[in-house]
Motif scaffolding. Structure first.
Motif, PDB file in Angstrom:
ATOM      1  N   THR A   4       4.431   5.126   6.334  1.00  0.00           N
ATOM      2  CA  THR A   4       3.963   4.345   5.051  1.00  0.00           C
ATOM      3  C   THR A   4       4.772   2.240   4.678  1.00  0.00           C
ATOM      4  O   THR A   4       5.831   3.279   4.300  1.00  0.00           O
ATOM      5  N   ARG A   6       5.377  -0.045   2.626  1.00  0.00           N
ATOM      6  CA  ARG A   6       4.887  -1.282   1.655  1.00  0.00           C
ATOM      7  C   ARG A   6       5.425  -2.294   2.100  1.00  0.00           C
ATOM      8  O   ARG A   6       6.170  -2.499   1.792  1.00  0.00           O
ATOM      9  N   PHE A   7       3.771  -3.201   0.715  1.00  0.00           N
ATOM     10  CA  PHE A   7       4.748  -5.001   0.729  1.00  0.00           C
ATOM     11  C   PHE A   7       4.787  -5.389  -0.697  1.00  0.00           C
ATOM     12  O   PHE A   7       3.141  -4.617  -1.131  1.00  0.00           O
ATOM     13  N   ILE A   8       4.815  -5.770  -1.035  1.00  0.00           N
ATOM     14  CA  ILE A   8       5.108  -6.922  -2.832  1.00  0.00           C
ATOM     15  C   ILE A   8       4.882  -8.054  -2.018  1.00  0.00           C
ATOM     16  O   ILE A   8       5.455  -8.318  -1.892  1.00  0.00           O
ATOM     17  N   GLU A  10       4.318 -11.163  -4.591  1.00  0.00           N
ATOM     18  CA  GLU A  10       4.971 -11.687  -6.624  1.00  0.00           C
ATOM     19  C   GLU A  10       4.288 -12.443  -6.775  1.00  0.00           C
ATOM     20  O   GLU A  10       3.452 -12.726  -7.885  1.00  0.00           O
ATOM     21  N   THR A  46      -3.304  -8.098  -7.487  1.00  0.00           N
ATOM     22  CA  THR A  46      -3.551  -7.015  -6.879  1.00  0.00           C
ATOM     23  C   THR A  46      -1.425  -7.817  -6.899  1.00  0.00           C
ATOM     24  O   THR A  46      -1.851  -8.677  -5.122  1.00  0.00           O
ATOM     25  N   PHE A  47      -0.665  -6.800  -6.885  1.00  0.00           N
ATOM     26  CA  PHE A  47       1.093  -6.984  -6.384  1.00  0.00           C
ATOM     27  C   PHE A  47       1.318  -6.233  -5.198  1.00  0.00           C
ATOM     28  O   PHE A  47       2.443  -6.500  -4.435  1.00  0.00           O
ATOM     29  N   TYR A  48       0.733  -5.178  -5.343  1.00  0.00           N
ATOM     30  CA  TYR A  48       1.596  -3.754  -4.346  1.00  0.00           C
ATOM     31  C   TYR A  48       0.469  -3.613  -3.294  1.00  0.00           C
ATOM     32  O   TYR A  48      -0.626  -2.848  -3.498  1.00  0.00           O
ATOM     33  N   TYR A  49       1.337  -3.113  -1.729  1.00  0.00           N
ATOM     34  CA  TYR A  49       0.277  -2.807  -0.926  1.00  0.00           C
ATOM     35  C   TYR A  49       1.018  -1.735   0.415  1.00  0.00           C
ATOM     36  O   TYR A  49       1.875  -2.155   0.138  1.00  0.00           O
ATOM     37  N   SER A  50      -0.102  -1.225   1.123  1.00  0.00           N
ATOM     38  CA  SER A  50       1.040  -0.532   1.318  1.00  0.00           C
ATOM     39  C   SER A  50      -0.489   0.118   2.649  1.00  0.00           C
ATOM     40  O   SER A  50      -1.828  -0.537   2.418  1.00  0.00           O
TER      41      SER A  50
END
Length: 71
Positions: A4, A6-8, A10, A46-50
């Motif tokens: 998995t 994960r990307f932030i 900002e 949305t700031f958090y992606y996966s």
């Protein structure tokens, strides 16, 4: 095995002015050829992606870039 990623993002509001998604690449080696494996849409607020890479593992190399609507 899967991985998995994960990307932030900002400042997604600013990114959305130019880009529409995150393009994810995978390679077997650091200096090898990277292939596009997925695009993850940017969403306002949305700031958090996966992304679940079901064909990946911890011995693969990944990179990503932002992609605009023309490619």
């Amino acid at each position: 095995m899967s991985v998995t990623l994960r990307f932030i993002v900002e400042d997604v509001t600013t990114q959305l002015l130019t880009y529409k998604d995150i393009r994810i690449y995978r390679s077997a080696t650091l200096g090898g050829t990277y292939s596009n494996i997925a695009d993850v849409a940017l969403v306002a607020g949305t700031f958090y992606y996966s992304h679940l890479d079901s064909a990946g593992n911890l011995n693969k190399w990944y990179k990503y870039s932002f992609r605009n609507s023309t490619g």
